[in-house]
Design an enzyme around this catalytic site. Sequence first.
Site, PDB file in Angstrom:
ATOM      1  N   THR A   1       0.850  -1.195   0.000  1.00 13.98           N
ATOM      2  CA  THR A   1       0.000   0.000   0.000  1.00 13.98           C
ATOM      3  C   THR A   1       0.886   1.246   0.000  1.00 13.98           C
ATOM      4  O   THR A   1       1.838   1.333   0.770  1.00 13.98           O
ATOM      5  CB  THR A   1      -0.911  -0.014   1.241  1.00 13.98           C
ATOM      6  OG1 THR A   1      -1.680  -1.211   1.194  1.00 13.98           O
ATOM      7  CG2 THR A   1      -1.834   1.197   1.271  1.00 13.98           C
TER       8      THR A   1
ATOM      9  N   CYS B   1      32.172   7.845  11.735  1.00 17.17           N
ATOM     10  CA  CYS B   1      32.784   7.288  12.930  1.00 17.17           C
ATOM     11  C   CYS B   1      31.897   6.166  13.446  1.00 17.17           C
ATOM     12  O   CYS B   1      30.740   6.392  13.777  1.00 17.17           O
ATOM     13  CB  CYS B   1      32.895   8.385  13.981  1.00 17.17           C
ATOM     14  SG  CYS B   1      33.736   7.843  15.448  1.00 17.17           S
TER      15      CYS B   1
END
Length: 393
Positions: free
Chosen positions: A250, A338
């Site tokens: 949907t 990081c």
Amino acid sequence: MPEHYFDHNATTPLHPEVAEAMSKYILAARVNGPDAFGPQVFGNPSSTHGYGRSARSLVEDAREILARYLAVTPLEIVFTSGGTEADNLAILGATASGKMVGRHLVVSAFEHPAVLEPFRKLEVEGWEVTWVAPDGNGIVHPDAIAKALRHDTGLVSVMAANNEVGTIQPIAEIGRLLKPRGIAFHCDGVQALGKLPPIHPQAWQIDFLSLSAHKINGPKGVGALYVRKGAPMQARMLGGTQERGFRGGTENVLGIIGFGKAVEIIARDGETERVRLIEIRNALAAALRTRIPDLVVNCEGAERLANTLHVTLPACRSDLLVMGLDMRGIAVSAGAACASGSVKNSHVLLAMGKDKAAASTSLRFSFGLGNRLADMDGLAKQVAEVAASVRGL
Ligand code: PLP
């Protein structure tokens, strides 16, 4: 307005007009009580009754807006959950179609992971992949692509603009190379949408173009893939026959409404906004250079997105810079991500032939809604202060 937010290539705030367009369909129910549940609020676009038809017409309105903007037909727009799904659908859907010229693929080495990872998966599965490096200025040259092509090349993927360094790629020239050979062409247009004049896939001879709403002040979790009529494609998300059978499930009606509105806004304001952002970008570059003489502006010799400034600050770890600026309430992005305490160097800069030192000492400023020219000097001052303290560590 988030005026200390300089990370618009990561994501953007919702445009007030987008928020208004979306909230109209949420608030109708809440404000007016249960009787006011309009058919537009919750109908399933696949239902044939009035509730469904009303939702369907909102989805189709948005599809029309996108199609008009790209100068394609609405049937060629497939709504997805974002840029990542659009990239996956293009690459994995085209290769699964069984209609490709051959089993050799070509991709630029500095794509977003949403493109790199599907190619890596295909390579593991036995497809042959040629990874084409951009030059030191962040450009993927058409001759480098031409050199990589073989008689059995089935698909080429090159992004319209790089998300990290902001360089604009010669997509039309690459398209011209591929079309006569019948090679399918995927272009990740996520960072180019709204930041360049409208992309016309037909003029650029693109078969698949990936787009995402949240990079253009639209909502997160919605995107689209342009699929040229007749292009090789097989669905990846199996289920219902939504989106011409290319993407079961949907539709995200609310998200699609917001996406349509955001595209309307870039069609209206994009040109003036680009002029404004170039001024901001250039002002910050000049102010940073004055305060940090050894700062390098990357890819200056190449055509770049109006909103993106990518710099290297020698001997200044970018993760520490980002943290230091964050402590002052300023949001920018490092070229390096990081993860669990270790710094991963930017694959984009490494692909461009930069060394590890440059790849771990670079910063990206990306501008947009809410940023102001008048704030650039102050921003440069803060960056210089944080850089000095990082260098002193
Ligand atoms: N492609 C590029 C070039 C991007 O910059 C991004 C997002 O950062 C994506 C794809 C993924 O888009 P999304 O976040 O909508 O999945």
